[in-house]
Scaffold this active site. Structure first.
Site, PDB file in Angstrom:
ATOM      1  N   GLY A 349      -0.035   1.692  -2.180  1.00  0.00           N
ATOM      2  CA  GLY A 349      -1.167   0.887  -1.810  1.00  0.00           C
ATOM      3  C   GLY A 349      -2.208   0.989  -2.901  1.00  0.00           C
ATOM      4  N   VAL A 353       1.734   4.059  -9.511  1.00  0.00           N
ATOM      5  CA  VAL A 353       1.780   5.515  -9.578  1.00  0.00           C
ATOM      6  C   VAL A 353       2.587   5.950 -10.796  1.00  0.00           C
ATOM      7  CG1 VAL A 353       2.354   7.629  -8.339  1.00  0.00           C
ATOM      8  CG2 VAL A 353       1.705   5.593  -7.064  1.00  0.00           C
ATOM      9  N   ASP A 465      -1.655   2.643   6.941  1.00  0.00           N
ATOM     10  CA  ASP A 465      -0.425   2.151   6.301  1.00  0.00           C
ATOM     11  C   ASP A 465       0.677   3.203   6.402  1.00  0.00           C
ATOM     12  OD1 ASP A 465       1.208   0.336   5.071  1.00  0.00           O
ATOM     13  OD2 ASP A 465       0.404   0.613   3.056  1.00  0.00           O
TER      14      ASP A 465
END
Ligand SMILES: *[C@@H]1O[C@H](CO)[C@@H](O)[C@H](O)[C@H]1NC(C)=O
Ligand SMILES: *[C@@H]1O[C@H](CO)[C@@H](O)[C@H](O)[C@H]1NC(C)=O
Ligand SMILES: *[C@@H]1O[C@H](CO)[C@@H](O)[C@H](O)[C@H]1NC(C)=O
Ligand SMILES: *[C@@H]1O[C@H](CO)[C@@H](O)[C@H](O)[C@H]1NC(C)=O
Ligand SMILES: *[C@@H]1O[C@H](CO)[C@@H](O)[C@H](O)[C@H]1NC(C)=O
Ligand SMILES: *[C@@H]1O[C@H](CO)[C@@H](O)[C@H](O)[C@H]1NC(C)=O
Ligand SMILES: *[C@@H]1O[C@H](CO)[C@@H](O)[C@H](O)[C@H]1NC(C)=O
Ligand SMILES: *[C@@H]1O[C@H](CO)[C@@H](O)[C@H](O)[C@H]1NC(C)=O
Ligand SMILES: *[C@@H]1O[C@H](CO)[C@@H](O)[C@H](O)[C@H]1NC(C)=O
Length: 663
Positions: A349, A353, A465
């Site tokens: 989200g 990364v 989430d």
């Protein structure tokens, strides 16, 4: 027109119309024409139908909005009908398609009184029943491209299609025309094109449930696919099958937020600026590594103090100790090879990364936030400081952050195993997850982590989430919830008035959140319930395609439960070797968590007690939210989807359909 342009034009049209003689003919897909309801030639119904069809194809019909309904005659011979043109069609093309289909229906279904004709460009439908303002799922058409996505890319592709479709579904259901088309980057050369649409006579909730049925009904492992139903349709391709110019004109950014803000008549409604895109509901985060390494946290914190000296002194609110959380941007650049592609390990989200290695060998996961937040620097830092204080063994630790101009970077603990998602989607891995020592433990660990976020920490943090890809597994297969920090950092200022800011992943989102943007601890409880059912069944929620007549996991689980066959839900890999009472209890809890009304869902505290004590009584669950009624009879178009490729549109059931279509 130059000869070159006409060549391209010809090519495009032959491509679209699949070798038909007339380039302007719409592309016929399929018809739904049950022979159980027919009318005879000279009947009143026949006369009414002719009136209806000529009204629908008359020049005064509303081709500019692409939707028209009409009624002719009185009961019992009344005919109700409608047409729906694909949202990007011009009024002329819409009229053309409707006129063509009105002619066509006398050839295809000469005496059917309940008919749906599907074309790429439009749909014509009429019935002796009142079909307006009701959702009809029966009578679907599904067509898949014969080419599959290569298996080394299929996970990423399915995630992208699912993400884009869910987003488009929310947009379509909220828009007045019940239409949305989204283009998303797939590779440098190819984009993904998704188009979803409902008939605008149904409401937002009905549209959303129809679209979700369709999303679950199409496998995403092909390079294209479409599913049409009488009330809605969904399609994805790797080429622009709709008119992008028309779509851009139709869906200005202002339409994203209902109610649409009043527009000044002197302002052009057409905008070429891209619509805001949320990256928050990506479900591809997989902080993972091949070699398990235990992060030396203490050593690392010592490292911070070293770096912090070089960091600019800015925050005057946080105590001095928290300053050490701020890292020099150059240090992070060095640790990640300047965010090099080879260090990229996933997308979560709000950003990408990367794996990073600090000078002392400490490995970290570095999240580079997308530059969409308008949050101020001080606010951002205060949030990070708060979130970094959260410590729980079932939460991935946030270790620090960095700010440099527009760049915002978060540094997380590195978790060596992959995400739960990875284990659930690979049948070979599922064997590694037995019931007692693994799955039951994982369910308990996730519950502890959420409970900590909700209650045990000084703040109430709503994750928003929760899903299998946000549950990482450490070397001992203990679950660690990821991405919770961002939920708070980006979440609390978002209110329900702006639905395009909904973060989350459909399938895990509670009805009230998906529909109205209302979130609470109970929306996390809903997501937890879906996770529990996934862990028990060993199947990803998104893997429940309509191949076997079942739909979403929640619906499937409820059907089995109410039939008294709950154990049929259990993953075959573990079913012979599990504590059945425990498993059934977990299914029971899972179903309570996915109740439609948030009030009926237990709190995490209660769930935790239910999981840990056999003496706590568990209420009987009712039908869950987003439950989809089963069709009363077998759908004649529900036969196994045959495959098509994009230049030849053949129909689903060749034996019953192709013969009827005049070539
Ligand atoms: C309707 O179609 C089915 C199969 O397509 C056929 O078996 C049946 O006889 C038909 N019924 C009538 C009334 O034509
Ligand atoms: C409907 O039409 C088909 C062929 O077009 C015919 O065989 C059938 O008898 C008709 N049915 C009725 C009830 O008129
Ligand atoms: C329909 O009516 C016309 C005259 O009005 C007649 O010639 C024809 O035979 C009728 N057809 C049927 C199927 O009753
Ligand atoms: C178009 O106009 C005709 C005659 O004025 C009318 O009968 C028909 O219902 C109209 N159609 C629509 C879709 O408004
Ligand atoms: C519909 O059929 C009529 C007569 O068969 C024909 O004249 C007309 O061109 C057709 N319209 C379309 C749009 O195909
Ligand atoms: C996937 O596999 C194909 C060959 O099967 C290869 O050409 C391609 O580079 C691979 N793609 C990725 C992303 O690994
Ligand atoms: C898609 O790719 C293009 C070109 O590579 C890039 O300009 C654009 O920002 C990308 N869009 C998104 C949403 O990532
Ligand atoms: C696409 O839509 C635009 C605007 O509505 C229109 O000008 C253009 O001709 C359309 N292109 C095609 C190929 O239909
Ligand atoms: C629209 O804007 C113009 C100038 O910017 C202004 O004169 C007019 O009053 C505005 N109209 C409305 C309805 O606000």
């Amino acid at each position: 027109m130059s000869s070159c342009t006409s060549l391209i034009f010809l090519f495009l049209f032959s491509f679209l119309t699949s070798f038909k003689a007339s380039a302007r003919n719409p592309v016929f897909l399929n018809q739904f024409c049950p022979n159980t309801t027919t009318f005879s030639r000279n009947s009143t119904y026949s006369t009414n139908l002719k009136t209806l069809l000529s009204s629908l194809s008359s020049p005064n019909a509303s081709y500019s909005t692409g939707f028209q309904n009409a009624i002719a005659g009185q009961a019992p011979d009344r005919v109700t009908g409608l047409f729906l043109c694909r949202g990007d069609q011009s009024p002329e093309d819409c009229h053309n398609c409707v006129a063509f289909s009105v002619n066509h229906t006398f050839n295809i279904c000469p005496n059917g009184s309940e008919v749906v004709l599907y074309y790429d460009e439009c749909m014509l439908r009429y019935s002796h029943q009142n079909i307006l303002s009701t959702v009809t799922l029966r009578g679907r058409n599904i067509q898949l491209n014969g080419n599959k996505i290569s298996s080394n890319q299929s996970d990423r592709f399915e995630d992208l299609v699912s993400l884009t479709m869910n987003q488009a579904a929310l947009e379509a259901a909220s828009s007045s025309r019940k239409f949305s088309a989204i283009k998303a980057n797939w590779t440098a050369l190819h984009s993904l094109y998704v188009l979803l649409q409902c008939t605008p006579d149904i409401n937002k909730q009905e549209c959303l449930s129809c679209l979700y049925e369709s999303i679950y009904g199409i496998p995403f492992n092909r390079i294209g696919g479409k599913l049409n139903r009488p009330s809605c349709s969904a399609r994805y391709e790797l080429y622009p099958f709709y008119n992008e110019t028309a779509v851009r004109a139709l869906l200005p950014p202002s339409q994203q937020a209902p109610p649409p803000p009043p527009t000044n008549a002197s302002t052009s409604p057409v905008s070429s600026t891209p619509r805001p895109r949320k990256s928050g509901n990506s479900n591809m985060l997989a902080v993972s590594i091949v070699v398990p390494i235990i992060v030396p946290v203490l050593l690392f914190i010592a490292g911070y103090c070293f770096f912090a000296k070089r960091a600019k002194k800015t925050s005057d609110i946080a105590p001095a100790c928290d300053e050490s959380l701020q890292l020099d941007y150059r240090t992070i650049q060095a640790a990640t090879n300047d965010f090099s592609q080879s260090n990229r390990i996933g997308r979560g989200g709000f950003g990408v990364v990367y794996k990073g290695t600090f000078w002392d060998g400490t490995e970290v996961a570095v999240k580079r936030l997308s530059k969409t937040s308008r949050q101020g620097d001080t606010e951002f830092k205060n949030e990070v400081v708060v979130v970094a204080k959260l410590q729980h063994r079932n939460l991935v630790r946030l270790l620090g952050f960095s700010l440099q101009g527009e760049e915002r970077v978060l540094v997380y603990e590195y978790v060596p195993n992959k995400s739960l998602d990875y284990f659930l989607s690979d049948p070979a891995k599922q064997g590694l997850l037995d019931w007692r020592t693994r799955r039951y433990k994982i369910i308990g660990g996730i519950a502890r982590g959420i409970l900590y976020l909700h209650q045990d920490s000084r703040l109430t943090i709503i994750h928003r989430d929760l899903k299998a890809s946000n549950v990482l597994l450490d070397a001992d297969m203990n679950p660690k919830i990821a991405d919770f920090g961002m939920a708070r950092i980006f979440g609390m200022d978002q209110t329900q008035e702006n639905t395009s800011r909904i973060v989350g992943t459909y399938g895990y989102m509670s009805p009230e959140y998906a529909m109205n943007g209302q979130f609470s601890m109970k929306s996390d409880v809903y997501s937890f319930g879906v996770l529990v059912l996934e862990i028990i069944s060993g199947r990803k929620n998104s893997s429940f395609y309509a191949t076997d007549g079942t739909h979403a996991l929640v619906t499937h689980a409820w059907r089995l439960w109410s039939n008294g066959t709950a154990l049929d839900l259990v993953d075959p890999v573990i079913v012979d070797n599990c504590q059945r009472n425990e498993v059934v209890r977990c299914i029971h809890i899972g179903l309570l968590c996915v109740q439609e009304d948030p009030v009926d869902r237990p709190t995490m505290q209660t769930i935790f007690m239910m999981l840990t004590s056999n003496t706590v009584t568990i209420p009987v669950p009712q039908q869950p939210g987003f439950f989809v009624q089963s069709r009363p009879e077998r759908d004649p178009l529900d036969s196994d989807p045959s495959t098509t490729n994009k230049s030849v549109a053949t129909s689903v059931d060749d034996s019953s359909i192709t013969d009827l279509y005049p070539r």
